[in-house]
Design a protein around this motif. Structure first.
Motif, PDB file in Angstrom:
ATOM      1  N   TRP A   1      52.314  69.726-125.195  1.00 49.69           N
ATOM      2  CA  TRP A   1      51.238  69.453-125.241  1.00 49.69           C
ATOM      3  C   TRP A   1      49.980  70.606-125.213  1.00 49.69           C
ATOM      4  N   SER A   2      49.133  71.340-125.245  1.00 49.38           N
ATOM      5  CA  SER A   2      48.009  71.832-125.047  1.00 49.38           C
ATOM      6  C   SER A   2      46.724  71.977-125.450  1.00 49.38           C
ATOM      7  N   CYS A   3      46.482  72.129-126.510  1.00 49.89           N
ATOM      8  CA  CYS A   3      44.950  71.649-126.754  1.00 49.89           C
ATOM      9  C   CYS A   3      44.444  70.141-126.292  1.00 49.89           C
ATOM     10  N   THR A   4      45.031  69.216-126.721  1.00 52.43           N
ATOM     11  CA  THR A   4      44.651  68.228-126.998  1.00 52.43           C
ATOM     12  C   THR A   4      43.502  67.812-127.798  1.00 52.43           C
TER      13      THR A   4
ATOM     14  N   GLY B   1      44.071  68.753-131.357  1.00 49.88           N
ATOM     15  CA  GLY B   1      44.198  69.101-133.193  1.00 49.88           C
ATOM     16  C   GLY B   1      44.548  69.990-133.648  1.00 49.88           C
ATOM     17  N   THR B   2      44.337  70.900-132.464  1.00 50.80           N
ATOM     18  CA  THR B   2      44.344  72.932-133.496  1.00 50.80           C
ATOM     19  C   THR B   2      45.208  73.267-133.337  1.00 50.80           C
ATOM     20  N   CYS B   3      46.245  72.994-131.968  1.00 55.48           N
ATOM     21  CA  CYS B   3      47.388  74.291-131.661  1.00 55.48           C
ATOM     22  C   CYS B   3      49.133  74.214-132.772  1.00 55.48           C
ATOM     23  N   GLY B   4      48.421  72.804-132.509  1.00 57.14           N
ATOM     24  CA  GLY B   4      50.616  72.116-133.162  1.00 57.14           C
ATOM     25  C   GLY B   4      51.761  72.222-131.955  1.00 57.14           C
ATOM     26  N   THR B   5      51.091  71.758-130.830  1.00 58.02           N
ATOM     27  CA  THR B   5      52.256  71.978-129.662  1.00 58.02           C
ATOM     28  C   THR B   5      52.775  70.907-129.783  1.00 58.02           C
ATOM     29  N   CYS B   6      51.758  69.716-130.091  1.00 60.98           N
ATOM     30  CA  CYS B   6      52.441  68.350-129.522  1.00 60.98           C
ATOM     31  C   CYS B   6      53.223  67.567-130.767  1.00 60.98           C
TER      32      CYS B   6
ATOM     33  N   LEU C   1      50.597  65.333-135.358  1.00 59.23           N
ATOM     34  CA  LEU C   1      49.963  65.642-133.803  1.00 59.23           C
ATOM     35  C   LEU C   1      49.711  64.605-133.315  1.00 59.23           C
TER      36      LEU C   1
ATOM     37  N   CYS D   1      48.304  64.130-130.517  1.00 58.52           N
ATOM     38  CA  CYS D   1      47.426  64.140-129.389  1.00 58.52           C
ATOM     39  C   CYS D   1      46.102  63.836-129.847  1.00 58.52           C
TER      40      CYS D   1
HETATM   41  S1  FES Z   1      48.358  69.766-128.200  1.00 57.26           S
HETATM   42 FE1  FES Z   1      47.633  70.974-129.305  1.00 57.26          FE
HETATM   43  S2  FES Z   1      47.857  69.261-131.480  1.00 57.26           S
HETATM   44 FE2  FES Z   1      48.382  68.402-129.752  1.00 57.26          FE
END
Ligand code: FES
Length: 312
Positions: free
Chosen positions: A259-262, A264-269, A297, A299
């Protein structure tokens, strides 16, 4: 968190426009940096509690240096102030990625629309579209000409680029760009939320690709209920309570997730959905991806129903 974190050195700092800082990052030992494609972003881990995403806006063929542009946001969440005020040449920054949820899909024709700092992911796309021989135009808006980054670099594209500083030309003329687009055109847009919303409203269905820097949808809603998430790899079941994210719930249960942004904008999760129907609340997935329901996503997104089985 992701496993691909590395430390890079700030090799140069420069002003790209009023309030826009251009940073060049290199590997401390001169090693080549991971490959990336236009639309990619990296996470800067500025403090344990402060991570921000920035689009790569240099040349993907240059494996020695990454370039990011950072808008000073007085009302921002601290990332831009940190980079503007506290970074110097020679400093090390923790960086993850790159990742890409805004890829340039092959097309004979593109319409690019950028608002303000939203030019950053678009800039390398223009070079790629040009190299591919596509027909393209860019409508680039900003508050004032002085606040708009990369005007010199854009000069080489001549009249395919329309600059629209708001104090000179007023609001962006979206109708001129979006009405009557020929078949086979893809529209790529990045900028402030209201611009993306306006473009989304006007754009014919299925051809728009956007990247949001700020969340589009609400994360929590009245009436959110509890549901179960089954972690398919371990067979464990985790109950996600109202007001708790799937991400937090599965992490608390020991699942290894990125995860990264938490927000819903970065797509990591992004996580594969094996059973159940997600209630998508992110700002990343396309309408088609939402409808397919194969990933979510975790998060921010929840469950339409009582049970999800995730590939975790
Ligand atoms: S952590 Fe960035 S979209 Fe979920």
């Amino acid at each position: 968190m992701t496993m691909d974190e590395t430390e890079l050195v700030v090799a140069s700092r420069a002003s790209a426009a009023d309030g826009v800082l251009l940073l060049t990052l290199r590997h401390p030992l001169g090693e080549p940096l991971p490959a990336w494609e236009p639309g990619a972003h990296v996470d800067l881990v500025l403090r344990p509690d402060l991570e921000r995403q920035y689009s790569l806006c240099g040349d993907p063929a240059d494996r020695q240096a990454w370039r990011i542009a950072v808008l000073r946001e007085p009302d921002g969440r601290g990332g831009s102030a940190y980079l503007h005020e506290r970074t110097a040449v020679g400093d090390k920054l923790r960086v993850r990625g790159p990742r890409n949820h805004f890829r340039l899909e092959p097309s004979p024709r593109y319409r690019f629309i950028a608002g303000g700092i939203g030019i950053t992911p678009i800039l390398p796309m223009l070079a790629a579209a040009e190299a591919a021989g596509a027909q393209w135009t860019l409508l680039y808006g900003g508050r004032t000409r002085g606040s708009m980054a990369f005007l010199t670099e854009l000069g080489r594209y001549g009249d395919r680029v329309t600059l629209a500083p708001q104090d000179e030309t007023g609001p962006l003329d979206l109708a001129a760009v979006l009405d009557g687009v020929p078949d086979g055109t893809l529209v790529y847009c990045c900028g402030p939320g209201p611009l993306l919303d306006a473009v989304q409203e006007r754009c014919p269905p299925g051809i728009l690709r956007v990247e949001r820097f700020t969340p589009k949808e609400r994360r929590h809603a009245d009436g959110d209920g509890a549901f179960d998430v089954v972690l398919a790899r371990s067979g464990r079941t985790v109950t996600v309570a109202p007001g708790v994210s799937v991400l937090d719930a599965v992490r608390a249960a020991g699942a290894e997730v990125l995860w990264s942004c938490t927000e819903g904008t970065c797509g990591t999760c992004e996580t594969d959905v094996l059973q159940g129907t997600p209630d998508h609340r992110d700002s990343v997935l396309t309408d088609e991806e939402r409808a397919a329901g194969e990933t979510m996503l975790i998060c921010v997104s929840r469950c339409r129903g009582k049970r999800l089985v995730l590939d975790l």
